[in-house]
Design a protein around this motif. Sequence first.
Motif, PDB file in Angstrom:
ATOM      1  N   HIS A 195      44.173  42.754  41.487  1.00  0.00           N
ATOM      2  CA  HIS A 195      44.356  43.176  40.153  1.00  0.00           C
ATOM      3  C   HIS A 195      45.371  44.169  40.327  1.00  0.00           C
ATOM      4  O   HIS A 195      46.512  44.190  39.681  1.00  0.00           O
ATOM      5  CB  HIS A 195      43.214  43.812  39.788  1.00  0.00           C
ATOM      6  CG  HIS A 195      43.199  44.067  38.267  1.00  0.00           C
ATOM      7  ND1 HIS A 195      42.108  44.553  37.661  1.00  0.00           N
ATOM      8  CD2 HIS A 195      44.259  44.206  37.382  1.00  0.00           C
ATOM      9  CE1 HIS A 195      42.394  44.792  36.311  1.00  0.00           C
ATOM     10  NE2 HIS A 195      43.663  44.572  36.045  1.00  0.00           N
ATOM     11  N   LYS A 205      31.644  41.053  37.255  1.00  0.00           N
ATOM     12  CA  LYS A 205      32.166  39.997  35.936  1.00  0.00           C
ATOM     13  C   LYS A 205      31.132  40.013  34.862  1.00  0.00           C
ATOM     14  O   LYS A 205      29.751  40.122  35.338  1.00  0.00           O
ATOM     15  CB  LYS A 205      32.374  38.775  36.513  1.00  0.00           C
ATOM     16  CG  LYS A 205      33.736  38.636  37.306  1.00  0.00           C
ATOM     17  CD  LYS A 205      33.900  37.321  37.662  1.00  0.00           C
ATOM     18  CE  LYS A 205      34.703  36.316  36.922  1.00  0.00           C
ATOM     19  NZ  LYS A 205      35.111  35.235  37.814  1.00  0.00           N
ATOM     20  N   SER A 234      35.020  28.011  40.069  1.00  0.00           N
ATOM     21  CA  SER A 234      35.035  29.219  40.363  1.00  0.00           C
ATOM     22  C   SER A 234      34.073  29.622  41.529  1.00  0.00           C
ATOM     23  O   SER A 234      32.956  29.882  41.228  1.00  0.00           O
ATOM     24  CB  SER A 234      34.910  30.062  38.893  1.00  0.00           C
ATOM     25  OG  SER A 234      34.778  31.521  39.481  1.00  0.00           O
TER      26      SER A 234
END
Length: 330
Positions: free
Chosen positions: A59, A235, A223
């Motif tokens: 990120h 998440k 995923s």
Amino acid sequence: MYTQGLDQANSAAELADGQETPEQLARFQARIDAEEKIEPKDWMPAAYRKTLIRQISQHAHSEIIGMQPEGNWLTRAPSLKRKAILLAKVQDEAGHGLYLYSSAETLGISRDQMVEQLLEGRAKYSSIFNYPTLSWADIGAIGWLVDGAAIMNQIPLCRCSYGPYARAMIRICKEESFHQRQGFEIMLTLCRGNEAQQAMAQDALDRWWWPSLMMFGPSDGDSQHSAQSMKWKIKRFSNDELRQKFVDVTVPQAEFLGLEVPDDELEYDREARHYRFGEIDWSEFHEVLKGNGPCNRQRMETRRRAHEGGAWVREAAVAHAEKRAAKNAA
Ligand code: FAQ
């Protein structure tokens, strides 16, 4: 560095895989289920630490590499006001990268190590930043779509189970929402302009729509990390759930702008109250992840050059810190 505050013996032991007892794992999961925040000095499974380091560092890298496509337009913004706004936005992205590197450092990795992983091609960054910015409308499309997708993905991260990441995300999301609005406002100005400006806005939407949907990651079935990350409350929503939410809020915005979303299969399902959309070209996504997107090489080259060019700043900062430490010790 934040890692100096960690209990070294603890974190080193925990970093080795397979050391945990079922009781430790169950106690940890119970804390997660009770919505307790996990803090840097708390016990955590090695795989939880590894997942967070992977996600937060990727990120952070995305925020830093993400400065490049917009940086390309700083000298060509159409007015002084637009230039000042864009400059502020690009600087915000640098700030986001720094909060995120700091947040990852609390897990026992240094920023130098993370940067090394990026420069050696061992760490990913978001696929979206490997596309070129060909016109001023692309700057509007990035704010509207890319920051819009980023917000959709990041608001739930404010409730992530890991405290330092969740807290970093609060400020980041506030800034991202300003970014999204400035992008939409650029698009609105173009769409209310002349035919050439409207065509430029449509062309930007045509090129950025599908890559923006890819930002949410592979479909849930493909995923690999989602199930465990959701169990750990890193998440809160799956990749497909967030992608659907993004499509549902963005299509009416495109209609308001008078633009056409480049998807023949797009239609509103009244019963489900969702937009149904066409299949994403996953082969393009995988090619970009492998380094074969339109700008992957250019982005990494620019980052390497910037890192080398900044070596003297890092050396000066270390020399200054050493001088101060010696003075304090004397
Ligand atoms: N690009 O199993 P999953 C921004 C990788 S910030 C590249 O679903 P996960 C602000 C994934 O890493 C944008 N790689 O993984 C801004 C994994 O590979 P690995 C960045 C991708 O972690 C705006 C593999 O595929 N935001 O835009 C991508 O559960 C404007 C399997 O995937 C964040 O990083 C992709 N799009 O879910 C800045 C948010 N998608 O690590 C400047 C935080 C997946 O095993 C200008 N991250 N991969 O080698 C997340 O929420 C998650 O990490 C996901 C992926 C949702 C991105």
